[in-house]
Write a protein that holds these residues in place. Structure first.
Motif, PDB file in Angstrom:
ATOM      1  N   LYS A  86     -35.307  -4.091 -13.537  1.00  0.00           N
ATOM      2  CA  LYS A  86     -33.947  -4.598 -13.477  1.00  0.00           C
ATOM      3  C   LYS A  86     -33.923  -6.095 -13.224  1.00  0.00           C
ATOM      4  O   LYS A  86     -32.880  -6.703 -13.248  1.00  0.00           O
ATOM      5  N   ALA A  87     -35.080  -6.668 -12.962  1.00  0.00           N
ATOM      6  CA  ALA A  87     -35.162  -8.101 -12.732  1.00  0.00           C
ATOM      7  C   ALA A  87     -36.117  -8.698 -13.759  1.00  0.00           C
ATOM      8  O   ALA A  87     -37.176  -8.146 -14.030  1.00  0.00           O
ATOM      9  N   SER A  88     -35.698  -9.812 -14.320  1.00  0.00           N
ATOM     10  CA  SER A  88     -36.508 -10.463 -15.344  1.00  0.00           C
ATOM     11  C   SER A  88     -36.755 -11.909 -14.983  1.00  0.00           C
ATOM     12  O   SER A  88     -36.005 -12.523 -14.237  1.00  0.00           O
ATOM     13  N   GLY A  89     -37.816 -12.455 -15.567  1.00  0.00           N
ATOM     14  CA  GLY A  89     -38.161 -13.837 -15.314  1.00  0.00           C
ATOM     15  C   GLY A  89     -38.627 -14.525 -16.586  1.00  0.00           C
ATOM     16  O   GLY A  89     -38.767 -13.905 -17.638  1.00  0.00           O
ATOM     17  N   LEU A  90     -38.871 -15.818 -16.456  1.00  0.00           N
ATOM     18  CA  LEU A  90     -39.305 -16.646 -17.578  1.00  0.00           C
ATOM     19  C   LEU A  90     -40.721 -17.143 -17.352  1.00  0.00           C
ATOM     20  O   LEU A  90     -41.058 -17.580 -16.262  1.00  0.00           O
ATOM     21  N   VAL A  91     -41.536 -17.107 -18.398  1.00  0.00           N
ATOM     22  CA  VAL A  91     -42.860 -17.697 -18.327  1.00  0.00           C
ATOM     23  C   VAL A  91     -42.666 -19.211 -18.373  1.00  0.00           C
ATOM     24  O   VAL A  91     -42.073 -19.739 -19.316  1.00  0.00           O
ATOM     25  N   ILE A  92     -43.149 -19.893 -17.333  1.00  0.00           N
ATOM     26  CA  ILE A  92     -42.962 -21.345 -17.253  1.00  0.00           C
ATOM     27  C   ILE A  92     -44.265 -22.118 -17.369  1.00  0.00           C
ATOM     28  O   ILE A  92     -44.240 -23.340 -17.480  1.00  0.00           O
ATOM     29  N   GLY A  93     -45.389 -21.418 -17.329  1.00  0.00           N
ATOM     30  CA  GLY A  93     -46.657 -22.130 -17.411  1.00  0.00           C
ATOM     31  C   GLY A  93     -47.825 -21.194 -17.297  1.00  0.00           C
ATOM     32  O   GLY A  93     -47.679 -19.969 -17.361  1.00  0.00           O
ATOM     33  N   SER A  94     -49.001 -21.792 -17.096  1.00  0.00           N
ATOM     34  CA  SER A  94     -50.221 -20.993 -17.031  1.00  0.00           C
ATOM     35  C   SER A  94     -51.319 -21.781 -16.333  1.00  0.00           C
ATOM     36  O   SER A  94     -51.189 -22.970 -16.082  1.00  0.00           O
ATOM     37  N   ASN A  95     -52.384 -21.061 -16.047  1.00  0.00           N
ATOM     38  CA  ASN A  95     -53.594 -21.742 -15.601  1.00  0.00           C
ATOM     39  C   ASN A  95     -54.567 -21.691 -16.774  1.00  0.00           C
ATOM     40  O   ASN A  95     -54.361 -20.956 -17.728  1.00  0.00           O
ATOM     41  N   LEU A  99     -53.944 -16.851 -17.179  1.00  0.00           N
ATOM     42  CA  LEU A  99     -52.883 -16.221 -16.403  1.00  0.00           C
ATOM     43  C   LEU A  99     -51.611 -17.045 -16.519  1.00  0.00           C
ATOM     44  O   LEU A  99     -51.661 -18.265 -16.611  1.00  0.00           O
ATOM     45  N   SER A 100     -50.477 -16.360 -16.508  1.00  0.00           N
ATOM     46  CA  SER A 100     -49.190 -17.030 -16.670  1.00  0.00           C
ATOM     47  C   SER A 100     -48.433 -17.087 -15.364  1.00  0.00           C
ATOM     48  O   SER A 100     -48.594 -16.226 -14.495  1.00  0.00           O
ATOM     49  N   TYR A 101     -47.573 -18.097 -15.250  1.00  0.00           N
ATOM     50  CA  TYR A 101     -46.656 -18.224 -14.127  1.00  0.00           C
ATOM     51  C   TYR A 101     -45.265 -17.853 -14.615  1.00  0.00           C
ATOM     52  O   TYR A 101     -44.814 -18.319 -15.660  1.00  0.00           O
ATOM     53  N   VAL A 102     -44.592 -17.003 -13.839  1.00  0.00           N
ATOM     54  CA  VAL A 102     -43.277 -16.495 -14.213  1.00  0.00           C
ATOM     55  C   VAL A 102     -42.293 -16.831 -13.099  1.00  0.00           C
ATOM     56  O   VAL A 102     -42.534 -16.498 -11.936  1.00  0.00           O
ATOM     57  N   ALA A 103     -41.193 -17.500 -13.458  1.00  0.00           N
ATOM     58  CA  ALA A 103     -40.125 -17.783 -12.500  1.00  0.00           C
ATOM     59  C   ALA A 103     -39.132 -16.631 -12.562  1.00  0.00           C
ATOM     60  O   ALA A 103     -38.570 -16.346 -13.622  1.00  0.00           O
ATOM     61  N   GLY A 104     -38.968 -15.953 -11.438  1.00  0.00           N
ATOM     62  CA  GLY A 104     -38.085 -14.802 -11.379  1.00  0.00           C
ATOM     63  C   GLY A 104     -36.757 -15.136 -10.727  1.00  0.00           C
ATOM     64  O   GLY A 104     -36.468 -16.299 -10.416  1.00  0.00           O
ATOM     65  N   PRO A 105     -35.969 -14.108 -10.494  1.00  0.00           N
ATOM     66  CA  PRO A 105     -34.662 -14.296  -9.861  1.00  0.00           C
ATOM     67  C   PRO A 105     -34.790 -15.013  -8.520  1.00  0.00           C
ATOM     68  O   PRO A 105     -35.728 -14.788  -7.766  1.00  0.00           O
TER      69      PRO A 105
END
Length: 152
Positions: A86-95, A99-105
């Protein structure tokens, strides 16, 4: 950071910069602001910062340009960040390790455990974007001081 890089590693350093946002970045940040799941701090960040590329800190740390974030959202959709989906986020970057970094609610930042975003397993790495950026800065500082990039 790059003064001794080539001598130590045998090849020249890559790109290592925090690029200020240009006009196109700021326009894309305004577009990002229209997406309902975007934390306000992320829009503010992209209004000032175009992207972060630290290719030589450990495997690398990358905060993608907002245009790439929007394109990924359009092509692949948001990433589920909760078990209930029920909660979604955006991929904003990576190492640089895939691996990806996701900004969530609410601005919480997660890191994927694997390179796949199909059914991602996520670890919370920061309670907000500000804390995440501080952790990135600490990783850079630690890397310059002793060659250890940190856990991000």
């Amino acid at each position: 950071m790059t003064d001794e890089f080539e001598r130590r590693h045998g090849f020249p350093p890559g790109t290592n910069e925090v690029r200020p946002a240009g006009y196109d970045d700021q326009a894309a940040a305004r577009t990002l602001a229209q997406v309902s799941l975007v934390p306000a701090g992320l829009v503010t960040f992209y209004d000032s910062i175009g992207d972060i590329t630290w290719a030589d800190v450990g495997n690398g740390y990358f905060i993608d340009p907002v245009g790439d974030v929007l394109l990924r959202l359009k092509e692949y959709g948001a990433v589920d960040v909760s078990v209930s989906q029920k909660a979604s986020g955006l991929v904003i970057g990576s190492n640089g390790g895939g691996l990806s970094y996701v900004a969530g609610p609410g601005g919480v930042v997660y890191r994927t455990r694997t390179a796949s975003l199909d059914e991602p397993e996520l670890d919370r790495v920061a309670d907000g974007l500000r804390q995440f950026l501080e952790l990135l800065e600490q990783s850079l500082t630690r890397f310059v001081a002793n060659g250890e990039p940190g856990y991000l």
